[in-house]
Each structure stands twice: as C-alpha cells, then as structure tokens.
Write an enzyme that holds these catalytic residues in place. Structure first.
Site, short mmCIF file in Angstrom:
data_model
loop_
_atom_site.label_atom_id
_atom_site.label_comp_id
_atom_site.label_asym_id
_atom_site.label_seq_id
_atom_site.Cartn_x
_atom_site.Cartn_y
_atom_site.Cartn_z
N CYS A 191 0.87 -1.17 0.00
CA CYS A 191 0.00 0.00 0.00
C CYS A 191 0.91 1.23 0.00
CB CYS A 191 -0.98 -0.02 1.17
SG CYS A 191 -0.26 0.25 2.81
N ASN B 123 2.44 1.48 4.30
CA ASN B 123 2.70 0.23 5.01
C ASN B 123 2.37 0.34 6.50
OD1 ASN B 123 5.52 -1.96 5.66
ND2 ASN B 123 3.45 -2.54 5.12
N CYS C 267 -1.38 0.71 7.26
CA CYS C 267 -2.81 0.39 7.36
C CYS C 267 -3.16 -0.84 6.52
CB CYS C 267 -3.67 1.58 6.92
SG CYS C 267 -3.53 3.06 7.95
N ARG C 268 -3.37 -0.64 5.24
CA ARG C 268 -3.88 -1.72 4.38
C ARG C 268 -2.93 -2.89 4.23
NH1 ARG C 268 -5.10 1.86 -0.72
NH2 ARG C 268 -3.21 2.83 0.10
#
Length: 161
Positions: free
Chosen positions: A7, A10, A12-13
């Site tokens: 993402c 690096n 959250c998702r």
C-alpha cells in the site's frame, strides 16, 4: 511462493492484508509453503508499527499485527517475491515504475487478481473505525480468495497438478 502486500505507507492496508493472509494461509493446506511480507511505496513511515487503528481492527478479528514494522518497497523485492499484491491503482503504478526490466508483471491489483469485484482497497488512514473495518473486510476476503486461487492453480508452484 512469496507474496508481498503493498500500500502507500505500510501502516494500514498492507499490514492488515499481511495479517489476514497469514491467518488464512495458516488455516489452509498452504501452511509453511508461502512467505509473506508487506511494504509501502512511500518512505514516510519506515520502521514504525502499523497505525493503532489498524492494530485494533486486526486484533478485533483475532489477528495480531502489532509487531510488524513499516518498510519501503525496494527494486530487489521484484527478485525476492513472486507476486506483489497492490492495494490500489496508484500503488500498482508506483510499484511497476520501480520494477526492473521484465518484472513489472509481478505487481498486480490484489482484488481483481484474487477474482474479487472492485479495483481497490480504500485507504482508511483519514477515516474512522468504520473505514478500517471496511478495509479489513476487503483484505480478509481477498486473503481467502488468494488461498483458494493458490490452492487450486496447478501453476502456483505450491500445489501440484
């Protein structure tokens, strides 16, 4: 097989995706056959733990991502990983721009590659708990679909014909 979830930052998702994949792979015949990591296309959060909201969201689903540390996607990752699963179109474009010659094909949009509707896992960073839950639902469904695809594909390098 080596998979890298990517993402923007690096935090959250991609760490939620890595956590969801770890859990789903551990519950499958792929256990011990898949190496996982996550990275961000930016250098904003290198060395930091995931966003506390991402940690709490994953924990609420029985997954601990608190020990992960953000890192930036590197050109060498295209040699190390078989697939680079990107959260959105911007991440895909940034990853492919970094790829060595002949390796850009390794970077894919995760949801379509996994056979899911939609193009992107939305970034929950500027949202609230509902946004993190929505992103979790997508990465967990993508993790399940990824396990199904890799388990069924004769050319996955994991499960033979």
């Amino acid at each position: 097989m080596r998979l890298l979830v990517v993402c923007l930052g690096n935090i959250c998702r991609s760490p939620m995706g890595e956590g969801a994949l770890r859990r789903r792979i551990a519950q499958s015949p792929l256990t011990g056959r898949v190496e996982l990591d996550s990275a961000g296309t930016s250098d904003w959060h290198i060395g930091r733990a995931p966003d506390p909201r991402a940690i709490a969201c994953a924990r609420g689903h029985g997954v601990d991502i608190g020990g992960l540390k953000a890192r930036q996607l590197l050109r060498e990752d295209f040699d190390r990983f078989d697939l680079i699963l990107c959260a959105d179109q911007g991440n895909l474009e940034d990853a492919r721009a970094l790829a060595p010659a002949g390796a850009a094909h390794k970077a894919v949009l995760w949801l379509p590659w996994a056979g899911m509707p939609g193009e992107a896992v939305p970034d929950p960073y500027y949202g609230d708990g509902r946004d993190f839950e929505h992103s979790w639902a997508l990465v967990d469904a993508a993790a399940q679909a990824t396990v199904r695809r890799l388990s069924a594909a004769a050319d996955s390098g994991i499960i033979g014909p």
